[in-house]
Design an enzyme around this catalytic site. Structure first.
Site, mmCIF file in Angstrom:
data_model
loop_
_atom_site.group_PDB
_atom_site.id
_atom_site.type_symbol
_atom_site.label_atom_id
_atom_site.label_comp_id
_atom_site.label_asym_id
_atom_site.label_seq_id
_atom_site.Cartn_x
_atom_site.Cartn_y
_atom_site.Cartn_z
ATOM 1 N N ASP A 32 -137.336 -22.421 -44.046
ATOM 2 C CA ASP A 32 -135.761 -22.931 -44.217
ATOM 3 C C ASP A 32 -135.378 -23.666 -42.697
ATOM 4 O OD1 ASP A 32 -133.548 -22.806 -46.880
ATOM 5 O OD2 ASP A 32 -133.034 -23.795 -44.747
ATOM 6 N N ASP A 59 -138.483 -27.104 -40.119
ATOM 7 C CA ASP A 59 -137.997 -28.270 -41.053
ATOM 8 C C ASP A 59 -139.262 -28.713 -41.568
ATOM 9 O OD1 ASP A 59 -137.366 -30.812 -42.020
ATOM 10 O OD2 ASP A 59 -136.248 -31.198 -40.206
ATOM 11 N N SER A 126 -135.271 -32.436 -61.649
ATOM 12 C CA SER A 126 -133.868 -32.443 -61.941
ATOM 13 C C SER A 126 -133.955 -33.056 -63.267
ATOM 14 C CB SER A 126 -133.082 -33.292 -61.089
ATOM 15 O OG SER A 126 -131.810 -33.474 -61.585
ATOM 16 N N TYR A 151 -130.525 -39.952 -54.135
ATOM 17 C CA TYR A 151 -131.105 -38.586 -54.387
ATOM 18 C C TYR A 151 -132.051 -38.531 -55.806
ATOM 19 C CZ TYR A 151 -130.969 -33.925 -56.219
ATOM 20 O OH TYR A 151 -131.606 -32.875 -56.909
ATOM 21 N N LYS A 155 -136.226 -37.480 -56.582
ATOM 22 C CA LYS A 155 -136.801 -36.782 -57.484
ATOM 23 C C LYS A 155 -138.089 -37.553 -58.369
ATOM 24 C CE LYS A 155 -134.990 -32.974 -56.063
ATOM 25 N NZ LYS A 155 -135.745 -31.951 -55.533
ATOM 26 N N ASN A 200 -118.747 -30.695 -54.438
ATOM 27 C CA ASN A 200 -119.160 -31.874 -55.318
ATOM 28 C C ASN A 200 -119.429 -31.495 -56.800
ATOM 29 O OD1 ASN A 200 -119.336 -33.921 -53.353
ATOM 30 N ND2 ASN A 200 -121.246 -32.922 -52.787
ATOM 31 N N ASN A 201 -119.955 -30.259 -56.963
ATOM 32 C CA ASN A 201 -120.233 -29.618 -58.162
ATOM 33 C C ASN A 201 -119.125 -28.814 -59.029
ATOM 34 O OD1 ASN A 201 -123.223 -29.069 -56.703
ATOM 35 N ND2 ASN A 201 -123.036 -30.492 -58.354
ATOM 36 N N ARG A 233 -122.568 -31.115 -70.386
ATOM 37 C CA ARG A 233 -123.907 -30.545 -69.565
ATOM 38 C C ARG A 233 -124.749 -29.540 -70.156
ATOM 39 N NH1 ARG A 233 -122.488 -34.855 -67.897
ATOM 40 N NH2 ARG A 233 -122.454 -35.615 -66.004
ATOM 41 N N ARG A 297 -115.728 -40.323 -62.873
ATOM 42 C CA ARG A 297 -116.434 -40.298 -61.448
ATOM 43 C C ARG A 297 -117.553 -41.429 -61.803
ATOM 44 N NH1 ARG A 297 -119.158 -34.867 -59.287
ATOM 45 N NH2 ARG A 297 -120.436 -35.031 -60.945
ATOM 46 N N GLU A 298 -117.595 -42.258 -60.710
ATOM 47 C CA GLU A 298 -118.683 -43.173 -60.877
ATOM 48 C C GLU A 298 -120.390 -42.677 -61.138
ATOM 49 O OE1 GLU A 298 -118.364 -46.053 -57.731
ATOM 50 O OE2 GLU A 298 -120.414 -47.017 -58.440
HETATM 51 P P1 NAD Z 1 -129.668 -25.719 -51.374
HETATM 52 O O1 NAD Z 1 -129.070 -26.861 -50.643
HETATM 53 O O2 NAD Z 1 -128.820 -24.477 -51.734
HETATM 54 O O3 NAD Z 1 -130.984 -25.213 -51.075
HETATM 55 C C1 NAD Z 1 -131.940 -26.219 -50.484
HETATM 56 C C2 NAD Z 1 -132.046 -25.562 -49.264
HETATM 57 O O4 NAD Z 1 -133.188 -26.204 -48.313
HETATM 58 C C3 NAD Z 1 -131.333 -24.941 -48.040
HETATM 59 O O5 NAD Z 1 -131.164 -23.722 -47.660
HETATM 60 C C4 NAD Z 1 -131.597 -26.131 -47.118
HETATM 61 O O6 NAD Z 1 -131.216 -25.583 -45.684
HETATM 62 C C5 NAD Z 1 -133.098 -26.263 -47.147
HETATM 63 N N1 NAD Z 1 -133.786 -27.388 -46.596
HETATM 64 C C6 NAD Z 1 -133.224 -28.497 -46.900
HETATM 65 N N2 NAD Z 1 -134.104 -29.583 -46.201
HETATM 66 C C7 NAD Z 1 -135.069 -28.799 -45.550
HETATM 67 C C8 NAD Z 1 -136.101 -29.153 -44.910
HETATM 68 N N3 NAD Z 1 -136.386 -30.308 -44.761
HETATM 69 N N4 NAD Z 1 -136.801 -28.323 -44.250
HETATM 70 C C9 NAD Z 1 -136.484 -26.968 -44.479
HETATM 71 N N5 NAD Z 1 -135.352 -26.506 -45.284
HETATM 72 C C10 NAD Z 1 -134.552 -27.384 -45.966
HETATM 73 O O7 NAD Z 1 -129.854 -26.551 -52.895
HETATM 74 P P2 NAD Z 1 -130.356 -25.719 -54.089
HETATM 75 O O8 NAD Z 1 -129.138 -25.978 -55.032
HETATM 76 O O9 NAD Z 1 -130.838 -24.568 -54.089
HETATM 77 O O10 NAD Z 1 -131.426 -26.774 -54.810
HETATM 78 C C11 NAD Z 1 -132.843 -26.403 -54.552
HETATM 79 C C12 NAD Z 1 -133.927 -27.465 -55.026
HETATM 80 O O11 NAD Z 1 -133.326 -27.545 -56.338
HETATM 81 C C13 NAD Z 1 -133.597 -28.831 -54.518
HETATM 82 O O12 NAD Z 1 -134.847 -29.515 -54.406
HETATM 83 C C14 NAD Z 1 -132.437 -29.681 -55.484
HETATM 84 O O13 NAD Z 1 -132.681 -30.923 -55.129
HETATM 85 C C15 NAD Z 1 -133.247 -29.122 -56.786
HETATM 86 N N6 NAD Z 1 -132.017 -29.315 -57.653
HETATM 87 C C16 NAD Z 1 -131.034 -28.684 -57.743
HETATM 88 C C17 NAD Z 1 -129.935 -28.831 -58.873
HETATM 89 C C18 NAD Z 1 -128.743 -27.971 -58.458
HETATM 90 O O14 NAD Z 1 -127.674 -28.524 -59.220
HETATM 91 N N7 NAD Z 1 -128.360 -27.090 -57.414
HETATM 92 C C19 NAD Z 1 -130.447 -29.342 -59.914
HETATM 93 C C20 NAD Z 1 -131.530 -29.883 -59.863
HETATM 94 C C21 NAD Z 1 -132.662 -29.752 -59.016
HETATM 95 C C1 WQD Z 2 -120.809 -31.378 -63.787
HETATM 96 C C2 WQD Z 2 -119.692 -32.155 -64.805
HETATM 97 C C3 WQD Z 2 -118.646 -34.190 -63.634
HETATM 98 C C4 WQD Z 2 -116.649 -31.986 -60.381
HETATM 99 C C5 WQD Z 2 -125.048 -33.140 -60.309
HETATM 100 C C6 WQD Z 2 -126.067 -34.155 -59.799
HETATM 101 C C7 WQD Z 2 -127.686 -33.780 -60.540
HETATM 102 C C8 WQD Z 2 -127.818 -32.390 -60.394
HETATM 103 C C9 WQD Z 2 -126.712 -31.427 -60.700
HETATM 104 C C10 WQD Z 2 -129.504 -32.091 -58.742
HETATM 105 C C11 WQD Z 2 -119.700 -33.654 -64.717
HETATM 106 C C12 WQD Z 2 -117.439 -32.645 -64.010
HETATM 107 C C13 WQD Z 2 -117.336 -32.101 -61.615
HETATM 108 C C14 WQD Z 2 -115.343 -31.841 -60.353
HETATM 109 C C15 WQD Z 2 -115.298 -32.617 -62.815
HETATM 110 N N1 WQD Z 2 -128.550 -31.896 -59.101
HETATM 111 N N2 WQD Z 2 -116.620 -32.230 -62.672
HETATM 112 N N3 WQD Z 2 -114.710 -32.177 -61.705
HETATM 113 O O1 WQD Z 2 -123.042 -34.603 -62.185
HETATM 114 O O2 WQD Z 2 -124.126 -33.072 -63.895
HETATM 115 O O3 WQD Z 2 -124.938 -33.255 -61.692
HETATM 116 O O4 WQD Z 2 -125.637 -31.912 -59.944
HETATM 117 O O5 WQD Z 2 -130.456 -32.527 -59.180
HETATM 118 O O6 WQD Z 2 -128.559 -34.917 -60.036
HETATM 119 O O7 WQD Z 2 -126.082 -35.445 -60.320
HETATM 120 O O8 WQD Z 2 -123.143 -31.927 -61.872
HETATM 121 O O9 WQD Z 2 -121.386 -30.272 -61.383
HETATM 122 O O10 WQD Z 2 -121.406 -32.339 -60.193
HETATM 123 O O11 WQD Z 2 -120.656 -32.062 -62.553
HETATM 124 O O12 WQD Z 2 -115.039 -32.919 -63.802
HETATM 125 O O13 WQD Z 2 -114.389 -31.503 -59.523
HETATM 126 O O14 WQD Z 2 -118.468 -31.538 -64.118
HETATM 127 O O15 WQD Z 2 -117.915 -35.307 -63.928
HETATM 128 O O16 WQD Z 2 -119.260 -34.086 -65.946
HETATM 129 P P1 WQD Z 2 -123.768 -33.357 -62.511
HETATM 130 P P2 WQD Z 2 -121.537 -31.598 -61.351
#
Ligand code: NAD
Ligand code: WQD
Length: 344
Positions: A32, A59, A126, A151, A155, A200-201, A233, A297-298
């Site tokens: 990491d 990295d 995702s 983003y 994927k 953001n989430n 969701r 949200r867009e």
């Molecule tokens: P996170 O940001 O908490 O974890 C990602 C980790 O990777 C971090 O610790 C970061 O420091 C490390 N990292 C990033 N770029 C790096 C690099 N170039 N080299 C080494 N380390 C690096 O994210 P997460 O929520 O745990 O997500 C993990 C994976 O799952 C990601 O690929 C993300 O796209 C995918 N994913 C996440 C979600 C979600 O909602 N959290 C949903 C779908 C897919």
């Molecule tokens: C969930 C719901 C928002 C924040 C994103 C990425 C997706 C995946 C997961 C990695 C939505 C609503 C949110 C807030 C709200 N990541 N919301 N107020 O949009 O499903 O997915 O994260 O792959 O690629 O796009 O997740 O947690 O942002 O939103 O009303 O302050 O909550 O509109 O309906 P999302 P989220």
């Protein structure tokens, strides 16, 4: 026991997966670069399992350092590749950062795997690849829709890079896991989600509002074509998600995969609206979430939830945590360990 490389293993999903791997006896090497995580997470993992994973601050984009890492840990048998940048909005502002980080990391791994005789790769994809599906619940063979952000595109392209590479190299296998919306934290509250700055989430925003760090939650849109007008969701407990990775790795090591690339949805099969999440969070935790209904949200998808039966039947995996327990765990984590210094 076998040694597994976990890239991004200090992050949210990665740290929970390291715990589950260690629990069943796998040895873990974490790579990491701490770009979105804090090294203290290693102590959280150690508190839970009693084992501090080997950590390499590298990295994944750096080919030479990754090559050296594979030489040093020459007994790695499988890789779980979480490392990626994941903020949708930031990816629109800085697309090249996302293409470089997410895709060059993956290409490096795929190039280094045959050199170091590593055959097995689990890839974090995702549900974003489905966009707004035409049919719900969404199955793995639903059409991939044009990506709504750089983003999301990383994927889609990442999946294609894996398929093309593996079809050209008979010895490499991959399991692509398409996550729905991971939320919650380990039951110990020793590890959890540590968003950088303003979340953001949805869930981190909910917990930070509940604890008083944010004045109010904005609910993005109340005029969607859903029963209460807010988006739907499939929210899945991060520990359920983590367990699926252990099963995927074991499946590859046991040669039980049915094709060289397999793709699974990881979701609960149940869709919940934003307002249902707020209401349930308030009920199970006995706290109020001040919120207001604002404009959409867009780029948001109206509704999406998984058809998880392929993963249920083929992997023998099922999400078992209730949403109530999941929301309790998110609140326990916020109260105990969420990191104030990272908050704007
Ligand atoms: P996170 O940001 O908490 O974890 C990602 C980790 O990777 C971090 O610790 C970061 O420091 C490390 N990292 C990033 N770029 C790096 C690099 N170039 N080299 C080494 N380390 C690096 O994210 P997460 O929520 O745990 O997500 C993990 C994976 O799952 C990601 O690929 C993300 O796209 C995918 N994913 C996440 C979600 C979600 O909602 N959290 C949903 C779908 C897919
Ligand atoms: C969930 C719901 C928002 C924040 C994103 C990425 C997706 C995946 C997961 C990695 C939505 C609503 C949110 C807030 C709200 N990541 N919301 N107020 O949009 O499903 O997915 O994260 O792959 O690629 O796009 O997740 O947690 O942002 O939103 O009303 O302050 O909550 O509109 O309906 P999302 P989220």
């Amino acid at each position: 026991m076998a040694k597994i490389l976990v890239t991004g293993g200090i992050g949210y999903i990665g740290s929970h997966t390291v715990v589950e791997l260690q629990k069943v006896g796998f040895e873990v090497v974490v790579v990491d670069n701490l770009s979105n995580s804090n090294v203290e997470v290693l102590s959280g993992i150690e508190k839970i399992t009693g084992i501090r994973p080997v950590f390499e601050n590298i990295d994944c984009v750096d080919y030479v350092s990754m090559d050296r890492m594979f030489e040093k840990h020459s007994d790695i048998v499988a890789i779980i590749h979480f490392a990626a940048s994941k903020a949708v909005g930031e990816s629109v502002e800085k697309p090249l950062l996302y293409y470089r980080n997410n895709l060059v990391s993956l290409v490096n791994l795929l190039e280094l795997m045959p050199i170091h005789k590593v055959q097995n790769l689990v890839f974090s994809s995702s549900c974003t690849v489905y966009g707004q599906p035409d049919v719900l619940p969404v199955t793995e063979d639903a059409p991939i829709k044009p990506a709504l952000s750089p983003y999301g595109n990383t994927k889609q392209i990442g999946e294609e890079i894996i398929r093309d590479t593996i079809h050209s190299n008979a010895s490499t296998k991959s399991i692509i896991l398409r996550y729905f919306n991971p939320i919650g934290a380990h039951a110990s509250a020793e590890i959890g989600e540590l968003p950088n700055g303003v979340p953001n989430n949805l869930l981190p925003f909910v917990t930070q509002t509940a604890i008083g760090l944010r004045k109010e939650l904005q609910v993005f849109g109340d005029d969607y074509n859903t029963p209460d007008g807010s988006c739907i969701r499939d929210y899945i407990h991060v520990v359920d998600l983590a367990k699926a990775h252990v099963i995927a790795v074991q499946r590859m090591l046991d040669n039980r995969t049915k094709s060289s690339v397999e793709t699974f949805n990881l979701g609960t099969g149940r869709g919940l609206s934003v307002l249902e999440i707020i209401r349930t969070f308030e009920q199970v935790n006995g706290v109020k979430i001040p919120y207001k209904l604002v404009a959409r949200r867009e780029g948001d998808i109206e509704k999406v939830w998984a058809e998880p039966s392929f993963a249920n039947n083929e992997l023998g995996w099922k999400a078992t945590e209730t949403v109530e327990e999941t929301l309790r765990s998110a609140w326990a984590w916020e109260q105990n360990y969420a990191q104030r210094s990272k908050i704007d």
